[in-house]
Design an enzyme around this catalytic site. Structure first.
Site, PDB file in Angstrom:
ATOM      1  N   LYS A  22     -26.508  -0.870  44.029  1.00 42.93           N
ATOM      2  CA  LYS A  22     -24.863  -1.014  43.800  1.00 42.93           C
ATOM      3  C   LYS A  22     -24.253  -2.080  44.897  1.00 42.93           C
ATOM      4  O   LYS A  22     -23.878  -3.195  44.438  1.00 42.93           O
ATOM      5  CB  LYS A  22     -24.832  -0.067  44.804  1.00 42.93           C
ATOM      6  CG  LYS A  22     -23.000   0.122  45.198  1.00 42.93           C
ATOM      7  CD  LYS A  22     -22.423   1.208  45.515  1.00 42.93           C
ATOM      8  CE  LYS A  22     -22.559   1.437  46.941  1.00 42.93           C
ATOM      9  NZ  LYS A  22     -21.400   0.240  47.728  1.00 42.93           N
ATOM     10  N   ASN A  23     -25.567  -2.327  45.652  1.00 47.92           N
ATOM     11  CA  ASN A  23     -25.517  -4.051  46.788  1.00 47.92           C
ATOM     12  C   ASN A  23     -25.840  -4.923  46.447  1.00 47.92           C
ATOM     13  O   ASN A  23     -25.332  -5.998  47.089  1.00 47.92           O
ATOM     14  CB  ASN A  23     -25.581  -3.163  47.828  1.00 47.92           C
ATOM     15  CG  ASN A  23     -24.729  -2.004  48.488  1.00 47.92           C
ATOM     16  OD1 ASN A  23     -24.397  -1.062  48.729  1.00 47.92           O
ATOM     17  ND2 ASN A  23     -25.462  -1.634  50.031  1.00 47.92           N
ATOM     18  N   ARG A  92     -14.839  -1.412  49.975  1.00 43.33           N
ATOM     19  CA  ARG A  92     -14.313  -2.713  50.705  1.00 43.33           C
ATOM     20  C   ARG A  92     -15.047  -4.316  50.310  1.00 43.33           C
ATOM     21  O   ARG A  92     -15.145  -5.319  50.269  1.00 43.33           O
ATOM     22  CB  ARG A  92     -15.416  -2.269  52.470  1.00 43.33           C
ATOM     23  CG  ARG A  92     -14.989  -1.093  52.946  1.00 43.33           C
ATOM     24  CD  ARG A  92     -15.636  -1.429  54.376  1.00 43.33           C
ATOM     25  NE  ARG A  92     -16.069  -2.229  54.473  1.00 43.33           N
ATOM     26  CZ  ARG A  92     -15.384  -2.587  55.263  1.00 43.33           C
ATOM     27  NH1 ARG A  92     -13.958  -1.776  56.253  1.00 43.33           N
ATOM     28  NH2 ARG A  92     -15.412  -3.591  56.412  1.00 43.33           N
ATOM     29  N   CYS A 116     -13.208   3.554  57.693  1.00 42.92           N
ATOM     30  CA  CYS A 116     -13.664   3.828  56.620  1.00 42.92           C
ATOM     31  C   CYS A 116     -13.975   5.047  57.723  1.00 42.92           C
ATOM     32  O   CYS A 116     -13.577   5.514  58.698  1.00 42.92           O
ATOM     33  CB  CYS A 116     -14.788   2.876  55.801  1.00 42.92           C
ATOM     34  SG  CYS A 116     -16.069   3.281  56.825  1.00 42.92           S
ATOM     35  N   ARG A 121     -15.442  -0.969  61.031  1.00 46.34           N
ATOM     36  CA  ARG A 121     -15.426  -1.955  60.103  1.00 46.34           C
ATOM     37  C   ARG A 121     -14.779  -3.103  60.019  1.00 46.34           C
ATOM     38  O   ARG A 121     -14.299  -3.496  59.096  1.00 46.34           O
ATOM     39  CB  ARG A 121     -16.000  -1.433  58.629  1.00 46.34           C
ATOM     40  CG  ARG A 121     -17.088  -0.162  58.544  1.00 46.34           C
ATOM     41  CD  ARG A 121     -17.129   0.661  57.402  1.00 46.34           C
ATOM     42  NE  ARG A 121     -18.677  -0.121  57.051  1.00 46.34           N
ATOM     43  CZ  ARG A 121     -18.535  -0.646  55.390  1.00 46.34           C
ATOM     44  NH1 ARG A 121     -18.561   0.596  55.130  1.00 46.34           N
ATOM     45  NH2 ARG A 121     -19.936  -1.171  54.748  1.00 46.34           N
ATOM     46  N   ASP A 303     -27.841   3.220  55.329  1.00 48.14           N
ATOM     47  CA  ASP A 303     -27.524   4.222  53.897  1.00 48.14           C
ATOM     48  C   ASP A 303     -28.404   5.049  53.907  1.00 48.14           C
ATOM     49  O   ASP A 303     -28.527   6.267  52.214  1.00 48.14           O
ATOM     50  CB  ASP A 303     -27.820   3.276  52.820  1.00 48.14           C
ATOM     51  CG  ASP A 303     -26.483   2.266  53.174  1.00 48.14           C
ATOM     52  OD1 ASP A 303     -25.601   2.648  54.029  1.00 48.14           O
ATOM     53  OD2 ASP A 303     -26.066   1.116  52.040  1.00 48.14           O
ATOM     54  N   ARG A 395     -19.778   6.901  42.842  1.00 48.22           N
ATOM     55  CA  ARG A 395     -19.885   5.900  43.679  1.00 48.22           C
ATOM     56  C   ARG A 395     -20.729   4.347  43.479  1.00 48.22           C
ATOM     57  O   ARG A 395     -20.643   3.594  43.672  1.00 48.22           O
ATOM     58  CB  ARG A 395     -18.420   5.394  45.336  1.00 48.22           C
ATOM     59  CG  ARG A 395     -16.926   6.022  45.283  1.00 48.22           C
ATOM     60  CD  ARG A 395     -16.527   5.370  45.926  1.00 48.22           C
ATOM     61  NE  ARG A 395     -16.588   3.907  46.673  1.00 48.22           N
ATOM     62  CZ  ARG A 395     -17.300   3.605  47.669  1.00 48.22           C
ATOM     63  NH1 ARG A 395     -16.520   4.015  48.772  1.00 48.22           N
ATOM     64  NH2 ARG A 395     -17.238   2.349  48.348  1.00 48.22           N
TER      65      ARG A 395
HETATM   66  C1  UD1 Z   1     -23.566  -3.146  53.751  1.00 52.16           C
HETATM   67  C2  UD1 Z   1     -23.880  -2.001  52.530  1.00 52.16           C
HETATM   68  C3  UD1 Z   1     -23.381  -0.858  53.367  1.00 52.16           C
HETATM   69  C4  UD1 Z   1     -24.580  -0.757  54.210  1.00 52.16           C
HETATM   70  C5  UD1 Z   1     -24.075  -1.952  55.237  1.00 52.16           C
HETATM   71  C6  UD1 Z   1     -25.974  -2.141  56.602  1.00 52.16           C
HETATM   72  C7  UD1 Z   1     -22.862  -3.190  50.882  1.00 52.16           C
HETATM   73  C8  UD1 Z   1     -21.675  -3.521  49.478  1.00 52.16           C
HETATM   74  N1  UD1 Z   1     -22.552  -2.660  51.270  1.00 52.16           N
HETATM   75  O1  UD1 Z   1     -22.081  -3.412  54.760  1.00 52.16           O
HETATM   76  O2  UD1 Z   1     -23.920  -0.081  52.017  1.00 52.16           O
HETATM   77  O3  UD1 Z   1     -24.472   0.797  54.762  1.00 52.16           O
HETATM   78  O4  UD1 Z   1     -24.663  -3.468  55.291  1.00 52.16           O
HETATM   79  O5  UD1 Z   1     -26.557  -2.457  55.945  1.00 52.16           O
HETATM   80  O6  UD1 Z   1     -23.381  -4.161  50.715  1.00 52.16           O
HETATM   81  N2  UD1 Z   1     -19.828  -6.259  61.690  1.00 52.16           N
HETATM   82  C9  UD1 Z   1     -18.658  -6.360  62.535  1.00 52.16           C
HETATM   83  N3  UD1 Z   1     -17.726  -7.503  61.957  1.00 52.16           N
HETATM   84  C10 UD1 Z   1     -17.789  -8.087  60.530  1.00 52.16           C
HETATM   85  C11 UD1 Z   1     -18.646  -7.644  59.131  1.00 52.16           C
HETATM   86  C12 UD1 Z   1     -19.563  -6.390  60.271  1.00 52.16           C
HETATM   87  O7  UD1 Z   1     -18.737  -6.222  63.516  1.00 52.16           O
HETATM   88  O8  UD1 Z   1     -16.569  -9.249  59.684  1.00 52.16           O
HETATM   89  C13 UD1 Z   1     -20.209  -5.581  62.210  1.00 52.16           C
HETATM   90  C14 UD1 Z   1     -20.349  -3.918  61.012  1.00 52.16           C
HETATM   91  O9  UD1 Z   1     -18.904  -3.095  62.408  1.00 52.16           O
HETATM   92  C15 UD1 Z   1     -21.943  -3.277  61.098  1.00 52.16           C
HETATM   93  C16 UD1 Z   1     -22.532  -4.423  61.381  1.00 52.16           C
HETATM   94  O10 UD1 Z   1     -21.712  -5.661  61.958  1.00 52.16           O
HETATM   95  O11 UD1 Z   1     -21.778  -2.874  62.942  1.00 52.16           O
HETATM   96  C17 UD1 Z   1     -23.016  -4.937  60.204  1.00 52.16           C
HETATM   97  O12 UD1 Z   1     -22.198  -4.493  59.205  1.00 52.16           O
HETATM   98  P1  UD1 Z   1     -22.349  -5.509  57.734  1.00 52.16           P
HETATM   99  O13 UD1 Z   1     -24.304  -5.664  57.316  1.00 52.16           O
HETATM  100  O14 UD1 Z   1     -21.366  -5.996  57.174  1.00 52.16           O
HETATM  101  O15 UD1 Z   1     -21.607  -3.947  56.915  1.00 52.16           O
HETATM  102  P2  UD1 Z   1     -21.753  -4.505  55.429  1.00 52.16           P
HETATM  103  O16 UD1 Z   1     -21.442  -5.689  54.831  1.00 52.16           O
HETATM  104  O17 UD1 Z   1     -19.672  -3.631  55.357  1.00 52.16           O
END
Ligand code: UD1
Length: 416
Positions: A22-23, A92, A116, A121, A303, A395
């Site tokens: 998925k990711n 998202r 979420c 997030r 995850d 999902r």
């Molecule tokens: C992706 C995955 C999700 C997984 C996560 C962590 C997808 C579609 N989803 O989510 O399943 O749980 O990686 O492996 O691939 N952060 C910020 N600011 C930002 C972006 C992130 O502070 O702009 C922080 C987040 O709050 C979190 C950390 O960075 O604490 C990691 O988040 P991130 O790696 O961005 O997760 P996602 O890409 O949303």
């Protein structure tokens, strides 16, 4: 709303085919927007999230066809640059269209994702990154609007190696003028595949698979044909179930993506045999409590934290489970306690005292991975469990109940 009825305690045996990740597929679907023409994605999982991304691509003018795991995306007639609230609030990852739209068309209007099930997030890294690349970024009526005639290469550092921000900024930078350096980039296998696919499309990304990416902007990209990598989280979920319930073999899986998970399972007492693209697990006679702390790749994935917690709830002794990525990601804990688990929480740390048996109960899904942990716990529990709101699990898992049923589990779906 669908629910699962599970009669627990059945032994599992046989083999199961792991679906495409998925990711990986979600950002690669967005990446197809970067090329004027028809891209083909193979081994695509039929998930609610893939369907949501398809709806979004169709809304912005891409033509798509999804048949038997093969997805064709023709992005030559894209004529809208907007991702509406109705879609972004359900997924998202819709935010991934922002980078490609901005890079190719100079404009994107994407609803700001809300909170979420596991906290706020934010998307600030994405937005600061677009600004560094020269885009004007504003918030209007709950929508992020980004505009740039031509993006320009920049140096971008992420405080945390965010998966989403790395993917989004890379997809914007591939068509920027000049060189973009990203430091502390994510190196999860799905980000590696995204970069490899972009390079096949004609991009010039160096350092793929490391924390430092150098992206030399090019004028245009061409369509691509790609096979989506196996879903390591789905694979990990089946492994956690196999750990107490049987001898099962996973096919179409990448053992090296799961190194730390396999190590932890061995430490807990399971026998693992991994080779090429299969992993077999033999249940341990006794599962030992093993501490676990989530981390970015190659660390233990957040995850799989919920599923590990389910397994540890029947281990001998205690274990301490810490989620360093998402501090609030524990909505499965009260539900596991309903099934008889003994878990206490202190901030982002769960202390699990293993119990002899879980017992069936009525529980509720709250997010994709939390629901997966409830399925594992219900399969291990004595008696009948009902898991409601399984749309969350749909999902991210392709026909999970059919896959478990084929291994011998007593699980069925009921629609109210
Ligand atoms: C992706 C995955 C999700 C997984 C996560 C962590 C997808 C579609 N989803 O989510 O399943 O749980 O990686 O492996 O691939 N952060 C910020 N600011 C930002 C972006 C992130 O502070 O702009 C922080 C987040 O709050 C979190 C950390 O960075 O604490 C990691 O988040 P991130 O790696 O961005 O997760 P996602 O890409 O949303």
């Amino acid at each position: 709303m669908d629910k699962f009825i599970i009669n627990g305690g059945k032994r599992l045996s046989g083999s199961v085919e792991i679906s495409g990740a998925k990711n990986a597929v979600l950002p690669i679907m967005a990446a197809a927007l970067l090329a004027d023409g028809k891209s083909v994605l193979n081994h695509v999982p039929d998930l609610r999230d893939t369907q949501t991304m398809l709806r979004l691509l169709n809304m912005i003018g891409a033509e798509t066809e999804f048949r038997e795991k093969s997805l064709t995306i023709d992005a030559s007639k894209v004529n809208s640059f907007e991702a509406p609230y109705e879609l972004v609030k359900t997924m998202r990852a819709s935010f991934y269209v922002m980078g490609p739209l901005l890079a190719r068309f100079g404009e994107a209007r994407v609803s700001l994702p809300g909170g979420c099930a596991w906290g706020p997030r934010p998307v600030d890294y994405h937005l600061k990154g677009f600004e560094k690349l020269g885009a004007e970024v504003i918030l209007e009526d709950g929508y992020i609007i980004a505009r740039a005639k031509k993006l320009k290469g920049a140096n971008i550092h992420f405080e945390i190696p965010s998966v989403g921000a790395t993917g989004n900024i890379v997809m914007a930078a591939v068509l920027a003028e000049g060189i973009t350096h990203i430091t502390n980039a994510a190196q999860e296998p799905h980000i590696v595949q995204l970069c490899e696919v972009l390079n096949e499309m004609g991009a010039d990304i160096e350092g793929v698979g490391t924390h430092e990416l150098s992206i030399h902007g090019v004028d245009s990209l061409t369509p691509v044909e790609v096979k989506i990598i196996p879903d390591m989280i789905e694979a990990g979920t089946f492994l956690m179930a196999g750990a107490t319930l049987g001898n099962i073999t996973l096919k179409n899986v990448s053992p090296n993506h799961l190194s730390i998970v396999l190590q932890k399972l061995e430490q807990a007492g399971c026998a693992i045999h991994a080779r090429d693209d299969t992993i077999s697990i033999e249940r341990g006679d006794q599962i030992e409590g093993v501490d676990m702390m989530t981390d970015v790749y190659p660390g233990f994935p957040t995850d799989l934290q919920a599923q590990w917690l389910a397994l540890m709830s029947v281990a001998t002794g205690s274990s301490i489970i810490t989620d360093t990525i998402y501090h609030d990601r524990f909505s499965h804990v009260p539900e596991l306690i309903r099934l008889g688990a003994n878990i206490s929480m202190e901030n982002n740390v769960a202390v699990v005292r293993g119990v002899d048996k879980l017992r069936g109960a009525q529980v509720m899904s709250t997010d994709i991975r939390a629901s997966a942990s409830l399925v594992i716990a219900a399969l291990m529990a004595e008696g009948r469990s009902i898991i409601s709101r399984v749309y969350h699990i749909d999902r991210g898992y392709e026909k999970i109940e059919e896959k478990f049923k084929s291994l011998g589990a007593d699980i069925r779906r009921e629609t109210d």
